[in-house]
Design a protein around this motif. Structure first.
Motif, short mmCIF file in Angstrom:
data_model
loop_
_atom_site.label_atom_id
_atom_site.label_comp_id
_atom_site.label_asym_id
_atom_site.label_seq_id
_atom_site.Cartn_x
_atom_site.Cartn_y
_atom_site.Cartn_z
N GLU A 179 6.68 10.48 -0.92
CA GLU A 179 6.28 11.54 -1.86
C GLU A 179 6.76 12.90 -1.37
O GLU A 179 7.12 13.76 -2.15
CB GLU A 179 4.76 11.54 -2.02
CG GLU A 179 4.28 12.40 -3.16
CD GLU A 179 2.81 12.14 -3.48
OE1 GLU A 179 2.51 11.80 -4.61
OE2 GLU A 179 1.96 12.27 -2.59
N ASN A 211 0.91 10.00 5.55
CA ASN A 211 0.91 8.87 4.64
C ASN A 211 1.84 9.15 3.46
O ASN A 211 2.60 8.29 3.03
CB ASN A 211 -0.52 8.61 4.16
CG ASN A 211 -0.62 7.34 3.38
OD1 ASN A 211 0.24 6.48 3.48
ND2 ASN A 211 -1.66 7.22 2.59
N ALA A 268 -3.39 13.07 8.34
CA ALA A 268 -3.14 11.67 7.99
C ALA A 268 -2.65 11.57 6.56
O ALA A 268 -1.72 10.81 6.27
CB ALA A 268 -4.41 10.85 8.18
N MET A 278 4.49 7.08 14.74
CA MET A 278 5.45 6.95 13.65
C MET A 278 6.86 7.29 14.10
O MET A 278 7.83 6.65 13.69
CB MET A 278 5.04 7.83 12.49
CG MET A 278 3.81 7.29 11.82
SD MET A 278 3.21 8.33 10.54
CE MET A 278 1.81 7.33 10.03
N MET A 323 5.30 8.55 4.35
CA MET A 323 5.59 7.12 4.39
C MET A 323 5.92 6.61 2.99
O MET A 323 6.78 5.76 2.81
CB MET A 323 4.39 6.33 4.90
CG MET A 323 3.97 6.62 6.32
SD MET A 323 5.12 6.00 7.52
CE MET A 323 5.93 7.50 7.98
N THR A 324 5.21 7.10 1.98
CA THR A 324 5.46 6.62 0.63
C THR A 324 6.65 7.34 -0.01
O THR A 324 7.05 7.00 -1.11
CB THR A 324 4.24 6.86 -0.28
OG1 THR A 324 4.04 8.26 -0.43
CG2 THR A 324 2.98 6.24 0.29
N ILE A 338 -3.70 4.43 9.32
CA ILE A 338 -4.26 5.13 8.17
C ILE A 338 -5.52 4.38 7.75
O ILE A 338 -5.45 3.20 7.41
CB ILE A 338 -3.26 5.13 7.00
CG1 ILE A 338 -2.00 5.87 7.40
CG2 ILE A 338 -3.90 5.75 5.75
CD1 ILE A 338 -0.84 5.58 6.50
N MET A 357 -0.80 0.99 10.30
CA MET A 357 -0.17 2.30 10.13
C MET A 357 -0.99 3.44 10.69
O MET A 357 -0.58 4.60 10.63
CB MET A 357 0.07 2.55 8.64
CG MET A 357 1.09 1.60 8.04
SD MET A 357 1.40 1.99 6.31
CE MET A 357 -0.11 1.46 5.55
N ALA A 392 0.84 -1.20 0.00
CA ALA A 392 0.00 0.00 0.00
C ALA A 392 0.88 1.25 0.00
O ALA A 392 0.46 2.31 -0.45
CB ALA A 392 -0.93 0.01 1.19
N LEU A 393 2.11 1.12 0.49
CA LEU A 393 3.00 2.27 0.53
C LEU A 393 3.53 2.64 -0.85
O LEU A 393 4.18 3.66 -1.02
CB LEU A 393 4.19 1.99 1.46
CG LEU A 393 3.86 2.06 2.94
CD1 LEU A 393 5.10 1.84 3.78
CD2 LEU A 393 3.26 3.42 3.28
N GLN A 394 3.27 1.79 -1.83
CA GLN A 394 3.67 2.13 -3.20
C GLN A 394 2.72 3.14 -3.82
O GLN A 394 2.94 3.60 -4.92
CB GLN A 394 3.68 0.87 -4.08
CG GLN A 394 4.78 -0.12 -3.72
CD GLN A 394 6.15 0.48 -3.87
OE1 GLN A 394 6.45 1.12 -4.86
NE2 GLN A 394 6.98 0.34 -2.85
N PHE A 395 1.63 3.45 -3.11
CA PHE A 395 0.62 4.33 -3.69
C PHE A 395 0.87 5.79 -3.34
O PHE A 395 0.62 6.23 -2.23
CB PHE A 395 -0.78 3.91 -3.23
CG PHE A 395 -1.34 2.82 -4.07
CD1 PHE A 395 -0.88 1.53 -3.94
CD2 PHE A 395 -2.31 3.09 -5.02
CE1 PHE A 395 -1.37 0.52 -4.73
CE2 PHE A 395 -2.82 2.08 -5.81
CZ PHE A 395 -2.35 0.80 -5.68
N THR A 396 1.38 6.55 -4.30
CA THR A 396 1.51 7.99 -4.12
C THR A 396 0.41 8.65 -4.94
O THR A 396 -0.42 7.97 -5.55
CB THR A 396 2.89 8.48 -4.59
OG1 THR A 396 2.99 8.22 -5.99
CG2 THR A 396 4.02 7.76 -3.87
N TYR A 410 -2.88 7.07 -7.05
CA TYR A 410 -4.27 7.32 -6.65
C TYR A 410 -5.07 7.89 -7.81
O TYR A 410 -6.21 7.50 -8.05
CB TYR A 410 -4.34 8.31 -5.47
CG TYR A 410 -4.06 7.69 -4.14
CD1 TYR A 410 -4.86 6.64 -3.68
CD2 TYR A 410 -3.03 8.11 -3.34
CE1 TYR A 410 -4.63 6.07 -2.46
CE2 TYR A 410 -2.79 7.53 -2.12
CZ TYR A 410 -3.58 6.52 -1.68
OH TYR A 410 -3.34 5.94 -0.47
N PRO A 433 -5.16 3.03 1.18
CA PRO A 433 -5.84 4.04 1.96
C PRO A 433 -6.73 4.93 1.10
O PRO A 433 -6.38 5.26 -0.03
CB PRO A 433 -4.70 4.87 2.54
CG PRO A 433 -3.52 3.98 2.48
CD PRO A 433 -3.71 3.09 1.31
#
Lengths: 504, 333
Positions: B194, B188, B184, B208, B191-192, A327, A325, A143-147, A151, A271
């Motif tokens: 970005e 998030n 959030a 975190m 975390m990714t 989230i 997380m 899921a952390l690959q989703f920037t 989305y 998320p």
């Protein structure tokens, strides 16, 4: 914590709930309430969890979790009741279910359809629990690959796929309806630069077009007009003995079910997106991989299984980023996060250390909630089917009033009615000219997400389109979108038909 | 004679009514606290705790209702404001409500008297794989390469966004603000990978930071903060200029109409002070990483008026205020 310990926590939890009459009553009561919430247009799973959160304040954490998970599971499933019997999905998550469920009800198979969705929902939830327990670390990594870029593509794909699969004649009409929805989503104060767009200086539009009035208007009003105009005779009485589907009918679709559950869990764990997208993607995949796609839209059993397994599997999926997380994976899960914080639990990477076994306890509650949902569903189905026997001329005005109350109840805004009723009239004509409704609603739901994330992604990349092609998940999504587009064009269809003709 | 009689009657009536009021000492019935934000949120849980304790002190029930909706919690505030100014209606709110006037509410924050329980202070963190070990590293890098470092701080016009703007002004840092839906969303995105920099509250980041997924660099408050035995320095130590712009902290608490009788206000103030000293409130503060405040009266009003000015003018600069703060008599601070 090792596996053995996990198991003992799991069964202790189940045992403690089953042996406590109070908790058992709460479990069934909240599931039942959830189903009602889901079935009534305008009352959503999110609202159900939100309202109940306040009431759980005085309960202990464990008891509160039982109540909240039960209403969540019940509400996600409950939407299928009105989708099947009335063609008015109670929640956006069950919009895809209406595609197949209502044609089945028209054929006099409402009982069978409800039995299937009930069982499929239960199986979906149980599957997702397995994933919660086993794959939390793995899935949260993915899921952390989703920037923002991903989305955007995912939202775009959601609109595209609902446009591609829900159209009775040409796919372009589906996409046009999707774009209309996308446009409606642009109305209101933009979330990135807080600039009002397309509001015509009219104050109530600044908050944007809300999903629930659109959902109710777009599905409810045309249906009411249609039914009253046609003076439809009530469908044949259904055979009530066939509510519980046979093991065989489930067994032979096992592969189909597992695939739908995987889609549900996967989408739930990303998320911000929830049950509605999961149902559509699963439905699209089922149709795309089916050996007889022409049956879809006419009351295909596989179709409702695909949507209901996926939207309930989404619950477990949504718990993964929530618990690992902090989230929320879906809108109702966001409310659940609030409830957890209220009870002094801070979900996040430290949860496993702070409260070892909490995730397993949640999984056990989910399992019980899905059983409770199944029993309630099987109990309610034959009674709900009787609604179909009420002459539409008597019943539809009641539905009309429920639509009005449902739209108004959301935020108690009279403006929602000004939105809902014209929306209903517009969609009535759209439907008349062969435009499908679901892509429109999905467009409204996902439009904001697509818009904000596209612009945010470009802000981050400083205007460069490179991330769309260099990020692996983004690239896969682009390819999927492209392939969906190509395979739906008439050029490709002609080409395929010619090849078939050559072969023959 | 008639006049004297009339005057006597008037006097006796007034005295009598005062006497009657004094006999029925406030609070003689249940108090209602209208919380303008949703159940389970920071303002809600904070109000439920403090009301429970104040109820014990005042020996009445305080019912907490959530009345949400409208921009900046306008619906709940309107409902609370339309009740009589007798001290039997409180309004649970937070710093974000100070934008109500520029969003078209009929009143500015002048109509309330505030009781501040506290709030979680803002903190600046970076992702653990970024090269910035100290706040100076980050500021220097951002100046030598303006707008290349991306920062998340909630949505536009949020308290965290205001902190980011103030921090950039006071330190000279040039970060690119990327708006997200709430804290959030920003976290998030960190975390990714970005974005690199996050400014949100300690409460929101604590898990975190403890798990090593964010590296805390500095507090946006004048004091250092100790989280899980690590001390996080104040950004003021490195950039004293910041004291002109910060702190802009979260302020969670409740309000009563400013025209509530002074006597009733005093009773509320005493109950509030006593409740703030209770173990339950202290435990709540610790658990939610709050800096407990306990301010009321002029002091609290000053804080909210300052926030109202900061929020209103920032929104006005962003072009999203519906009413010009100048016409509302909100001075730019």
């Amino acid at each position: 914590m090792n596996i053995l310990n996990q198991f003992s926590v799991f069964f202790t939890q189940i045992g403690s709930i089953l042996t406590s009459p109070g908790q058992l009553l709460l479990l069934f009561g909240c599931t039942f309430m959830g189903i009602i919430f889901g079935a009534l247009p305008g009352l959503t799973a999110t609202l159900g969890v939100a309202l109940l959160t306040t009431l759980t304040y005085g309960m202990s954490l464990n008891v509160a979790m039982v109540a909240l998970m039960a209403i969540y599971v019940g509400a996600v499933y409950g939407g299928s009741f009105s989708a099947i019997t009335l063609n008015i999905p109670g929640t956006a998550a069950s919009a895809a279910t209406a595609m197949e469920g209502y044609p089945m009800a028209k054929k006099g198979l409402a009982g069978k359809a409800l039995g299937l969705t009930t069982t499929a929902s239960a199986i979906g939830t149980v599957f997702s629990i397995l994933f919660v327990v086993v794959f939390i670390p793995l899935i949260s990594e993915l899921a952390l690959q989703f920037t923002s870029v991903e989305y955007f593509l995912l939202a775009f794909f959601g609109i595209q796929i609902s446009g591609s699969i829900s159209c009775p004649d040409t796919v372009q009409k589906g996409w046009l309806a999707g774009f209309f929805g996308l446009f409606l989503a642009m109305v209101g104060t933009d979330s990135l630069q807080v600039y009002p767009r397309f509001t015509l200086g009219y104050y109530p539009l600044e908050g944007g077009i809300e999903v629930v009035p659109v959902l109710i208007g777009a599905f409810g009003i045309p249906q009411i007009i249609q039914v009253l105009k046609e003076q439809q005779a009530p469908p044949k009485a259904t055979k009530l003995d066939k509510i519980i589907p046979s093991w065989k009918s489930i067994g032979k679709r096992l592969g189909h079910i597992v695939r739908s559950a995987l889609i549900g869990v996967g989408i739930g764990s990303v998320p911000g997106i929830g049950e509605d997208i999961a149902a559509w993607v699963s439905y699209g995949t089922a149709k795309g991989t089916s050996k007889h796609p022409e049956e879809y839209g006419t009351g295909c059993e596989e179709g409702i299984i695909a949507t209901e397994v996926a939207n309930n599997a989404c619950i477990g999926g949504a718990m993964i980023p929530l618990l690992s997380m902090g989230i929320p994976g879906s809108p109702p899960a966001a409310m659940l996060l609030g409830a957890l914080l209220l009870h002094g639990v801070s979900p996040g990477p430290m949860l496993q250390i702070d409260r070892p076994g909490f995730i397993t306890e949640v999984a056990a509650i989910l399992l019980l909630a899905s059983f409770a949902m199944w029993f309630c569903g099987i109990f309610l189905a034959p009674r709900v089917v009787k609604i179909l026997q009420v002459p539409p001329a008597l019943f539809m005005p009641v539905v009309g009033i429920l639509c009005i109350i449902g739209s108004y109840a959301l935020g108690l805004k009279i403006f929602n009615l000004y939105l809902m009723i014209p929306m209903g009239v517009i969609t009535y004509y759209l439907v008349k000219y062969g435009f499908p409704v679901p892509p429109l609603v999905i467009g409204v739901i996902l439009g904001k997400m697509a818009d904000a994330n596209l612009r945010r992604g470009l802000m981050v990349s400083e205007g460069s389109l490179k991330p769309f092609f260099t990020r692996p998940v983004a690239l896969i999504l682009i390819i999927v979108i492209f392939v969906t587009f190509i395979t739906n064009t008439s050029m490709y269809q002609n080409f395929k038909a010619r090849r078939k003709a050559k072969k023959a | 004679m008639k006049k004297i009689l009339l005057a006597l009657m008037m006097v006796s009536l007034t005295v009598g009514s005062i006497f009657a009021q004094a006999q029925q000492e406030y609070p003689s019935r249940d108090i209602t606290d209208i919380v303008v934000w949703g159940a389970g949120g920071g303002t809600d849980s904070c109000n439920r705790i403090i009301m429970e304790e104040m109820g014990k002190v005042l020996d009445v029930n305080i019912n907490v209702n959530n009345v949400t909706g409208g921009k900046a919690g306008m619906i709940g505030m309107t409902e609370a404001y339309n009740k009589p100014a007798d001290g039997y209606t409180l309004c649970g709110l937070s710093e974000s409500n100070t934008t109500a006037a520029v969003y078209g509410w009929d009143h500015t924050m002048d109509v309330w008297d505030f009781f501040i329980v506290g709030g979680s202070p803002d903190i600046l963190s970076v992702t653990p794989d970024s090269p910035y070990q100290t706040l100076e590293d980050l500021v220097k890098a951002s100046i030598s390469n303006p707008n290349s470092i991306k920062a998340g701080a909630g949505g536009p016009g949020s308290i965290h966004h205001l902190n980011l703007l103030a921090f950039m002004e006071g330190s000279g840092a040039q970060l690119a603000f990327i708006p997200y839906d709430g804290s959030a969303g920003s976290q998030n995105a960190a975390m990714t990978g970005e974005i690199t920099v996050v400014i949100t509250s300690v409460a929101e980041q604590a898990e975190m930071i403890k798990a090593g997924k964010l590296r805390p660099l500095a507090m946006m408050t004048p004091d250092a903060y100790t989280l899980a035995s690590t001390t996080i320095p104040s950004s003021f130590d490195m950039y004293p200029e910041l004291s002109n712009f910060l702190p802009l902290g979260q302020q969670i608490g409740f309000a009563v109409r400013a025209d509530v009788p002074e006597a009733n206000k005093t009773i509320l103030e005493n109950a509030f002070s006593e409740a703030m000293q209770s173990d339950a409130v202290k435990a709540f503060g610790e658990q939610h990483y709050y800096n407990l405040s306990g301010k009321y009266g002029e002091e609290a009003k000053e804080i909210f008026k300052n926030l109202e000015s900061k929020f209103s003018w920032t929104l006005s600069d962003l072009g999203s205020a519906e009413v010009d703060p100048a016409t509302l008599g909100i001075a730019r601070k």
